[in-house]
Scaffold this motif. Structure first.
Motif, short mmCIF file in Angstrom:
data_model
loop_
_atom_site.label_atom_id
_atom_site.label_comp_id
_atom_site.label_asym_id
_atom_site.label_seq_id
_atom_site.Cartn_x
_atom_site.Cartn_y
_atom_site.Cartn_z
N PRO A 1 -3.51 -9.12 9.75
CA PRO A 1 -3.86 -7.75 9.38
C PRO A 1 -2.81 -6.75 9.88
CG PRO A 1 -5.32 -8.59 11.13
CD PRO A 1 -4.49 -9.75 10.66
N THR A 2 -2.28 -5.93 8.96
CA THR A 2 -1.22 -4.99 9.34
C THR A 2 -1.18 -3.84 8.34
OG1 THR A 2 1.11 -4.87 10.02
CG2 THR A 2 0.66 -6.12 8.02
N ALA A 3 -0.41 -2.80 8.63
CA ALA A 3 -0.33 -1.64 7.75
C ALA A 3 0.42 -1.99 6.46
CB ALA A 3 0.39 -0.50 8.46
N ARG A 4 0.01 -1.36 5.34
CA ARG A 4 0.73 -1.49 4.08
C ARG A 4 2.17 -1.04 4.29
NH1 ARG A 4 1.50 2.24 -0.04
NH2 ARG A 4 0.22 3.83 0.98
N TRP A 5 3.14 -1.70 3.61
CA TRP A 5 4.54 -1.42 3.93
C TRP A 5 5.48 -1.68 2.77
CZ3 TRP A 5 8.61 -5.18 4.53
CH2 TRP A 5 8.21 -6.47 4.19
N GLU A 6 6.69 -1.15 2.89
CA GLU A 6 7.78 -1.42 1.95
C GLU A 6 9.09 -1.52 2.74
OE1 GLU A 6 8.06 1.59 -1.09
OE2 GLU A 6 5.91 1.47 -1.55
N ARG A 7 10.02 -2.30 2.21
CA ARG A 7 11.34 -2.42 2.84
C ARG A 7 12.36 -1.72 1.94
NH1 ARG A 7 13.51 -7.90 4.33
NH2 ARG A 7 11.60 -8.50 3.29
N HIS A 8 13.31 -0.99 2.53
CA HIS A 8 14.32 -0.31 1.72
C HIS A 8 15.71 -0.37 2.36
CE1 HIS A 8 11.64 1.24 -1.29
NE2 HIS A 8 10.78 1.53 -0.33
N ALA A 9 16.72 -0.59 1.50
CA ALA A 9 18.09 -0.57 1.99
C ALA A 9 18.89 0.55 1.31
CB ALA A 9 18.76 -1.92 1.74
N SER A 10 18.24 1.31 0.39
CA SER A 10 18.92 2.43 -0.27
C SER A 10 18.21 3.72 0.12
CB SER A 10 18.88 2.24 -1.79
OG SER A 10 18.78 3.50 -2.44
N PHE A 11 18.99 4.70 0.58
CA PHE A 11 18.42 5.98 1.02
C PHE A 11 17.66 6.67 -0.10
CE2 PHE A 11 19.25 10.64 1.43
CZ PHE A 11 18.33 10.89 2.44
N ASP A 12 18.26 6.73 -1.30
CA ASP A 12 17.62 7.46 -2.40
C ASP A 12 16.31 6.79 -2.83
OD1 ASP A 12 19.50 9.48 -2.57
OD2 ASP A 12 20.87 8.19 -3.74
N VAL A 13 16.33 5.48 -2.87
CA VAL A 13 15.12 4.76 -3.27
C VAL A 13 14.04 4.95 -2.20
CG1 VAL A 13 14.17 2.50 -3.89
CG2 VAL A 13 16.49 3.10 -4.61
N ALA A 14 14.45 4.90 -0.93
CA ALA A 14 13.48 5.08 0.17
C ALA A 14 12.86 6.48 0.10
CB ALA A 14 14.17 4.85 1.52
N LYS A 15 13.71 7.46 -0.17
CA LYS A 15 13.22 8.85 -0.22
C LYS A 15 12.18 9.00 -1.34
CE LYS A 15 15.69 12.82 -0.82
NZ LYS A 15 16.85 13.70 -0.70
N ALA A 16 12.48 8.43 -2.50
CA ALA A 16 11.53 8.51 -3.62
C ALA A 16 10.24 7.76 -3.28
CB ALA A 16 12.18 7.92 -4.88
N ALA A 17 10.35 6.69 -2.48
CA ALA A 17 9.17 5.88 -2.15
C ALA A 17 8.18 6.63 -1.27
CB ALA A 17 9.61 4.60 -1.44
N LEU A 18 8.64 7.70 -0.62
CA LEU A 18 7.74 8.45 0.27
C LEU A 18 6.53 8.99 -0.50
CD1 LEU A 18 10.31 10.42 2.47
CD2 LEU A 18 9.00 8.38 3.09
N ALA A 19 6.69 9.18 -1.82
CA ALA A 19 5.57 9.67 -2.64
C ALA A 19 4.39 8.71 -2.59
CB ALA A 19 6.04 9.84 -4.08
N ARG A 20 4.66 7.45 -2.30
CA ARG A 20 3.57 6.46 -2.23
C ARG A 20 2.86 6.45 -0.87
NH1 ARG A 20 7.38 3.92 -5.52
NH2 ARG A 20 8.33 2.65 -3.89
N PHE A 21 3.30 7.34 0.04
CA PHE A 21 2.66 7.44 1.36
C PHE A 21 2.23 8.89 1.60
CE2 PHE A 21 5.48 3.80 1.45
CZ PHE A 21 4.74 2.83 2.12
N PRO A 22 1.29 9.38 0.78
CA PRO A 22 0.96 10.80 0.83
C PRO A 22 0.27 11.22 2.14
CG PRO A 22 -0.56 9.65 -0.62
CD PRO A 22 0.49 8.66 -0.23
N ASP A 23 -0.35 10.28 2.84
CA ASP A 23 -1.09 10.65 4.05
C ASP A 23 -0.29 10.46 5.33
OD1 ASP A 23 -3.29 11.20 2.41
OD2 ASP A 23 -3.86 9.08 2.42
N GLY A 24 1.01 10.45 5.21
CA GLY A 24 1.84 10.24 6.39
C GLY A 24 2.46 8.86 6.35
#
Ligand code: AMP
Ligand code: GLY
Length: 423
Positions: free
Chosen positions: A114-137
């Motif tokens: 059991p652990t927090a939902r997560w994503e891995r990123h190696a590109s800054f732009d892609v990571a920045k866009a992914a923040l939309a999927r974490f609206p609650d922090g």
């Protein structure tokens, strides 16, 4: 037995103190050790695999106990095993559970830990866009080892973007932060569950809760840890076995399924959320300062437990323990940003003569008969008692007798705030 301990901090002082109680210990060496650690110093770095392998042969070392994470991540345990040594500490492959956050998260997903939902990123732009999927922090974590500084808990999107920029563009943590893990932000009290793990069994030590923020009331910057209470006040004796099982059983099954040999201490950092316990991190070594609180409660021979772990032959029974402990960390002026060192310390002898008090040195030196500060975290003052209240009184009574210019410590270690209690 001749034992070689790797490391030099407060954790290693506590390990040496406890190892020295074993009637089976013949001689204890520490590389590099410190002025305070009760062991013969060996002037080799904890990551000098070739030098250590030669030393182990020359001095006929029966067991090597690895304290810090750097040698584990560097594969020192593998090198020493290849040289024929019995080693407490996992090899490089399993140590990735601590050395790479993405490796740990992949492991947890694969094995249903059991652990927090997560994503891995190696590109800054892609990571920045992914923040939309974490609206609650979101929690932004540098993938690699960053001395406890690679995690940023971000409630606002702007701070998450800044964290990504620091890690991925400005490379604040060097190569460790060029890949990041994004995690949903969880809420709840945290507990450190440490146990001896030989790949087949996880034998728990008393539970603990670290206080990572610098200031009272969990304010101020994150630190390496300002104090510990053990057992944790956040889990009752009735609740603890269920949580231990929920987090350790899938880990043991996962280690076996992946063919990862594990022979050492496994530290499972857990958050107690409303949806149940969730694993925040693994460390492949004893916690610092958890060790300074937990080992004084252990009613078992540490040397024998480390040897059994290293041989893959842990017994079935959980080692016994007693009472409660509170460790208060005395830190230098300016810690954690820019600690001032080289100041004389007084009151150590009086403090350690008090009943139920143990003083562990994290960053001191004694160049000429006088103890001096020599690190950000200087001392861990542990009080042991029948309960947390008595342990607290003993720890703070002793802490007050120790002085050095600019000393800072929290006054609320082991006090459970009302909010934390109403989970
Ligand atoms: P870690 O090194 O991964 O344990 O993270 C360091 C600290 O960051 C933890 O002790 C928590 O206080 C906090 N933290 C890590 N992950 C999360 C999360 N998913 N939600 C909230 N806080 C977290
Ligand atoms: N006290 C936290 C750690 O050892 O990582």
């Amino acid at each position: 037995m001749n034992v070689l301990l790797l490391g030099s901090g407060g954790r290693e002082h506590a390990l040496a103190w406890k190892l020295a109680q074993s009637p089976r210990l013949k001689k204890l060496y520490a590389a590099p050790g410190s002025d305070a650690i009760p062991a013969e110093r060996v002037s080799l770095k904890a990551t000098d695999s070739a030098g250590l392998a030669a030393f182990v042969k020359e001095k006929v070392i029966d067991l090597v106990v690895i304290g810090p994470e750097d040698p584990l991540a560097a594969g020192t345990a593998d090198a020493l095993r290849q040289a024929g040594a019995l080693v407490f500490g996992p090899g490089k492959a399993a140590a990735q559970l601590e050395a790479s956050k993405a490796f740990a998260k992949d492991f947890m997903t694969r094995h249903k830990v059991p652990t927090a939902r997560w994503e891995r990123h190696a590109s800054f732009d892609v990571a920045k866009a992914a923040l939309a999927r974490f609206p609650d922090g979101v929690v932004v974590k540098a993938d690699g080892l960053a001395a406890g500084k690679g995690v940023r808990v971000c409630r606002a999107r702007s701070s998450a973007e800044a964290a990504l920029e620091d890690m991925m563009v400005k490379q604040a943590h060097g190569a460790a932060g060029t890949t990041v893990v994004l995690e949903e932000l969880l809420e709840g009290p945290e507990v450190s569950l440490l146990g001896f793990c030989d790949g087949k069994r996880f034998l728990p030590l008393p539970s603990a809760s670290d206080h990572k923020r610098l200031l009272d009331g969990d304010e101020g910057p994150n630190t390496g840890g300002m104090g510990v209470v053990s057992p944790t006040p956040h889990l009752s004796a009735k609740e603890l076995p269920g949580v231990l099982k929920a987090v350790s059983a899938p880990v043991l099954a996962g280690l076996a399924a992946d063919g990862l040999a594990y022979r050492g201490l496994l530290y499972i950092g857990v958050m107690l959320t409303e949806a149940g316990p969730k694993v925040l991190e693994f460390n492949c070594r004893f916690g610092d300062p958890e060790t300074q609180a937990v080992l004084p409660l252990l009613d078992a021979d540490l040397l024998t437990l480390c040897e059994a772990t290293a041989k893959g032959a842990l017994p079935a029974e959980t080692p016994k323990s007693h009472g409660a402990a509170v460790t208060v960390v005395l830190a230098s002026e300016g810690y954690p940003a820019s600690p001032v060192m080289g100041r004389p310390i007084t009151g150590l002898a009086e403090a350690s003569a008090r009943p139920g008090v143990l003083i562990f040195h994290a960053g001191t030196a004694r160049p000429e008969q006088v103890w001096m500060t020599n690190g950000g975290r200087v001392l861990g003052v542990t009080g042991v008692g029948k309960d947390a209240k008595e342990a607290r009184e003993r720890a703070y009574g002793a802490a007050e007798t120790i002085e050095f210019e600019g000393v800072q410590y929290r006054k609320d270690i082991g006090l459970v705030r009302a909010a934390a209690r109403q989970r």
